[in-house]
Design a protein around this motif. Structure first.
Motif: not given
Ligand SMILES: *Cc1c(COP(=O)(O)O)cnc(C)c1O
Length: 378
Positions: A151, A162, A166, A178, A191, A196, A199
């Motif tokens: 990121h 981003l 996904a 990520v 998130v 995501i 993470c």
């Protein structure tokens, strides 16, 4: 014979005059966090510690903006979070795509190779971000079960958007990993909203806690991937199913939790909670803008265009004729300020200046600007 008294070279001086840490990490640690670390040792199954674990998990969900049940600090620095994010989801020959545009993307490549992924690597030049189309096209050419991307690339200062990624990854049957080491609590990274699956971050950057733990969160979709594994995770230490037996209901021993580091993380997270995530992001933006304005005034040029530039870490072009090492030595010796040079493709070309967590303060950036002005005769 060694004279212990005379060989004590650092601590007294550093205590009198703490370093101003404006590099890519570790960043400065608030005295509240430091003093939390000095609390008496307790057992890793002590009721007090179990309570601290529960609260830490709640606060980690808050900073990751997630409902993920499995949200824990992995023992180890940010790289341990990175390794856990790959090790648990890769078996021999698992198709993996790593998108890399810098040093830490390359570290993901290096790790995925070691876990024997069937690896594809998508590269873009250092200093640029990927477009969704570039990634979608690569996945059409060769689908992947795991897609990993950074990121906030600390080696270049680029922010990777981003939004929408996904969906592309999920539609072709994969999970999205990520790296949020240089963004978590400094730059918004929701998130769940972004979809995501895995993470990770590190305590030593925007969280303002010493290096030693890696906040980590995993979606149900990714847990399912672990359930369906045919082989054991190649790393025993980072095997999430047994780590989570300690952090989950069972509380069964896996490894001794680094107790003092967990005190520190808890206090650091409490400070994020008190400040509020939104206020914290805004502080990072405000201080970064002030810093960029100051750079312009003394004729220093950021390496990354503003639209893609990180607020947590600014990369600055080293003016021609300026001795990189000499300036950094003077900053440290005369002004007590640490910044970093470039790494990899950008060695000798840029400085990397972090304004993260407790380091992101006006007095720090104003002092650095004044020091630059003096040392560079601007
Ligand atoms: C610092 C960093 C890491 C590694 O973290 P360590 O704490 O040094 O292990 C990984 N990814 C990014 C983007 C980083 O900036």
């Amino acid at each position: 014979m060694i004279n212990i008294v005379n060989t004590d070279i650092t601590y007294p001086e550093l205590n009198r005059n703490p370093r101003i840490l404006l590099g890519p990490g570790p960043s400065m640690v608030h005295p509240r966090v430091t003093s939390a670390m000095t609390a008496p040792m307790i057992g890793h199954l002590d009721p007090c510690f179990l309570q601290l674990m529960d609260k830490t998990q709640e606060l980690l969900r808050y900073v990751f903006q997630t409902k993920n049940r499995v949200t824990i600090p992995i023992s180890g620095t940010g790289s341990a979070g990175m390794e856990a994010s790959l090790a648990n989801f890769i078996e021999d020959g698992t198709p993996v795509l790593v998108c890399t545009n810098g040093f830490f993307g390359n570290r993901l490549v290096e790790m995925a190779e070691r876990y024997r992924a069937d690896l594809s690597v998508l590269r873009c030049p250092w200093g640029k971000a990927f477009t969704l189309d570039e990634i979608a096209e690569e996945l059409k050419r060769k689908p992947a079960k795991v897609v990993a991307i950074v990121h906030a690339e600390t080696s270049t200062g680029v922010l990777q958007p981003l939004e929408g990624l996904a969906d592309i990854v999920h539609d072709q049957g994969g999970i999205l990993v990520v790296d949020a080491v240089t963004s978590l609590t400094g730059i918004n990274i929701p998130v769940d909203e972004l979809g995501i699956d895995v993470c990770y971050s590190g305590t030593q950057k925007c969280l303002g806690v010493p290096p030693g733990l890696a906040p980590f969160t995993v979606s149900e979709r990714a847990i399912e991937v672990i359930r369906n594994r045919k082989t054991k995770v190649s790393s025993w230490y980072l095997d999430l199913s047994i780590i989570n037996a300690y952090w989950g209901k069972d509380r069964s021993y896996h490894h001794t939790a680094p107790v003092s580091m967990n005190y520190a993380l808890y206090e650091g997270l409490r400070m994020v909670w008190e400040e509020g995530l939104e206020n914290r992001w805004a502080r990072h933006v405000e201080n970064a803008r002030l810093f960029w304005d100051g750079l312009e005034e003394i004729g220093l040029k950021p390496f990354i265009p503003e639209a893609q530039r990180l607020t947590t870490l600014t990369t600055v072009k080293i003016p021609s004729g300026v001795n990189d090492l000499e300036i950094r030595n003077q900053l440290l010796k005369v002004y007590n300020i640490e910044i970093a040079g470039g790494i990899g493709d950008l060695k000798g070309e840029i400085w990397r200046i972090g304004l993260m967590g407790y380091s992101s303060r006006k007095e720090n950036l104003l002092l650095l600007l004044a020091a630059f002005k003096k040392l560079l005769n601007r």
